[in-house]
Design a protein around this motif. Structure first.
Motif, PDB file in Angstrom:
ATOM      1  N   ALA A  39      -8.152  -7.785   2.358  1.00 44.78           N
ATOM      2  CA  ALA A  39      -7.923  -6.794   3.411  1.00 44.78           C
ATOM      3  C   ALA A  39      -8.989  -5.706   3.384  1.00 44.78           C
ATOM      4  CB  ALA A  39      -6.536  -6.183   3.246  1.00 44.78           C
ATOM      5  N   ASP A 122       4.415  -8.129  -0.031  1.00 46.59           N
ATOM      6  CA  ASP A 122       4.132  -8.925   1.153  1.00 46.59           C
ATOM      7  C   ASP A 122       2.800  -9.648   1.031  1.00 46.59           C
ATOM      8  OD1 ASP A 122       5.594  -6.543   3.503  1.00 46.59           O
ATOM      9  OD2 ASP A 122       6.488  -8.110   2.269  1.00 46.59           O
ATOM     10  N   GLU A 123       1.869  -9.085   0.231  1.00 42.16           N
ATOM     11  CA  GLU A 123       0.541  -9.682   0.116  1.00 42.16           C
ATOM     12  C   GLU A 123       0.612 -11.124  -0.373  1.00 42.16           C
ATOM     13  OE1 GLU A 123       1.381  -6.770  -1.064  1.00 42.16           O
ATOM     14  OE2 GLU A 123      -0.104  -5.243  -0.545  1.00 42.16           O
ATOM     15  N   ALA A 126       1.749 -13.289   2.521  1.00 41.60           N
ATOM     16  CA  ALA A 126       0.701 -13.394   3.533  1.00 41.60           C
ATOM     17  C   ALA A 126      -0.408 -14.330   3.069  1.00 41.60           C
ATOM     18  CB  ALA A 126       0.128 -12.005   3.821  1.00 41.60           C
ATOM     19  N   ARG A 187      -1.634 -13.506   6.960  1.00 43.26           N
ATOM     20  CA  ARG A 187      -0.432 -12.755   7.332  1.00 43.26           C
ATOM     21  C   ARG A 187       0.711 -13.716   7.578  1.00 43.26           C
ATOM     22  NH1 ARG A 187       0.448 -13.455  12.673  1.00 43.26           N
ATOM     23  NH2 ARG A 187      -1.318 -14.021  13.999  1.00 43.26           N
TER      24      ARG A 187
END
Length: 422
Positions: A39, A122-123, A126, A187
């Motif tokens: 990111a 969440d990474e 994703a 994502r």
């Protein structure tokens, strides 16, 4: 023991301890770090290589200098430095990237503090969805997931997927290049394609678990690390997506399977389900699998992974093989066909059908799968069993011999060889 020998033993013990901890940290943190660096730097390839290099550095330095106070933060900082060093070498380093990564380091280090239970990041999810993007070939999806999400080395992935080291390296490299060229986002998808993408992710995790049990040249014991990684990923997905019934279904399925592991492999030998000592099953894991499956059922969105888990639950409910409710198993397989008509599912249904309608009916069903499964040792082994039940011994022997030719797992080969020798 001499002083030198004692010191050597201490160093050896310390190295073993640091290696075990590093394996845990890599499993729990590498996906988070890779996704966060991606990111910040807008390059999956750069992030993945930086993390892989950091793991190699940790392997060397922790053995010599000892385990750092905050291993996750150490790995994060090392990966960040590696990424920045590569950017400097390529002369594309910009001040805004430095600012971003500085903030990233502070945030990730804070999240790595040991106080309390860390939230599901969440990474990781994703990154998993990115690695399982449908634009990538299935073998590339699996290899990239094992590398970027689970932190396995290229050599480990090659062994796990029955491939060569050069081919595995090329597969991973091509997948990363395609992600960069195509701009594949890391994502969790939303909207209409979310369900199909989730099913793809769950399939990859299921394949990981299955491949841990059919290692070429190995005995009946599963590849523990690969099996654990698959179960760990299933738990990550289910925890991050608690309203997704199918994610819970896969987790329940893998827990049912894992609970039988100590009875499935005994002294390196393969023990089939019907012959397993069920007192060796992990009762706590079976109980947890039932709870997870019940949670999925309460969401009232049935699917193939829940039905697979329900079939596994039928076997878990039986106190012995003779008590198995085969009519319920067959009914569940019939329901499963609405979601999954793969040849393997149809073959397993034929096994259940034999218990209800007899070997002849089951053999007709199995023979109809020849075009799809003629290269599968399991298909030949099932046919051999059905043919033997029908008294067609010569044909059964030929089927067992063909199954023996097609399997590379030593425990399966010994089991089939014992049938042939009878």
């Amino acid at each position: 023991m001499s002083g030198d020998a004692a010191a050597s033993a201490d160093r050896g013990g310390g190295a073993a301890a640091s290696d075990r901890l590093l394996a845990t940290v890599v499993r729990e943190e590498s996906a988070r770090i890779t996704a966060a660096l991606t990111a910040s730097f807008r390059s999956f390839d750069l992030a993945e290589e930086a993390v892989a290099q950091a793991v190699e550095e940790a392997l060397r330095e922790w053995r010599v200098r000892g385990i750092p106070p905050n291993p996750a933060a150490w790995l994060t900082q090392a990966a960040r430095h590696n990424a920045l060093d590569r950017l400097r070498r390529e002369r594309v380093f910009e001040d805004k990237v430095l600012e971003r990564t500085g903030a990233l380091l502070a945030a990730t280090a804070a999240a790595s503090e040991p106080a309390g239970e860390p939230p599901v990041a969440d990474e990781r999810l994703a990154l998993l969805f990115g690695c399982c993007h449908p634009a990538l070939a299935p073998d590339a999806q699996l290899a990239l997931t094992l590398r970027a999400v689970c932190g396995l080395t290229t050599a480990q992935i090659a062994r796990a997927t029955f491939s060569t080291l050069p081919a595995t390296g090329q597969r991973i490299s091509r997948a990363k290049s395609k992600i960069a060229r195509s701009g594949i986002p890391l994502r969790v998808p939303e909207g209409p394609d979310a369900a199909s993408r989730l099913d793809l992710v769950l399939t990859i995790v299921s394949v990981m678990y299955s491949e841990a049990h059919f290692v070429a040249g190995a005995d009946a014991a599963a590849d523990r690390d690969l099996a654990y990684d698959a179960l760990w990923l299933a738990r990550v997905i289910a925890a991050a997506l608690p309203r997704e019934a199918e994610a819970l279904g896969l987790l329940a399925l893998l827990e049912f399977h894992r609970a039988r592991e100590s009875a499935r492999a005994v002294d390196g030998e393969l023990v089939l389900l019907a012959e397993q000592d069920r007192s060796r099953w992990d009762a706590a894991l079976v109980a947890d699998a039932r709870i997870v499956l019940e949670k999925a059922a309460r969401l009232r969105r049935p699917g193939r992974w829940q039905l697979h888990a329900a079939i596994a639950a039928c076997h878990a409910d039986a106190v012995d093989a003779a008590s198995t409710d085969w009519l319920q198993v067959l009914t569940l397989y019939d329901m499963l066909l609405a979601y999954d008509r793969s040849p393997v599912v149809l073959l397993n249904r034929a096994v259940a059908l034999a218990r209800i309608e007899g070997a002849q009916a089951a053999l007709r069903e199995a023979d109809g799968l020849e075009q799809d499964l003629s290269r599968s040792h399991l298909w030949h082994a099932v046919r051999a069993s059905l043919l033997r039940d029908l008294g067609r011994e010569d044909e059964a022997l030929a089927a067992d011999l063909r199954a023996l030719e097609l399997t590379a797992n030593e425990a399966e080969r010994r089991l089939l060889a014992s049938r042939v020798a009878r």
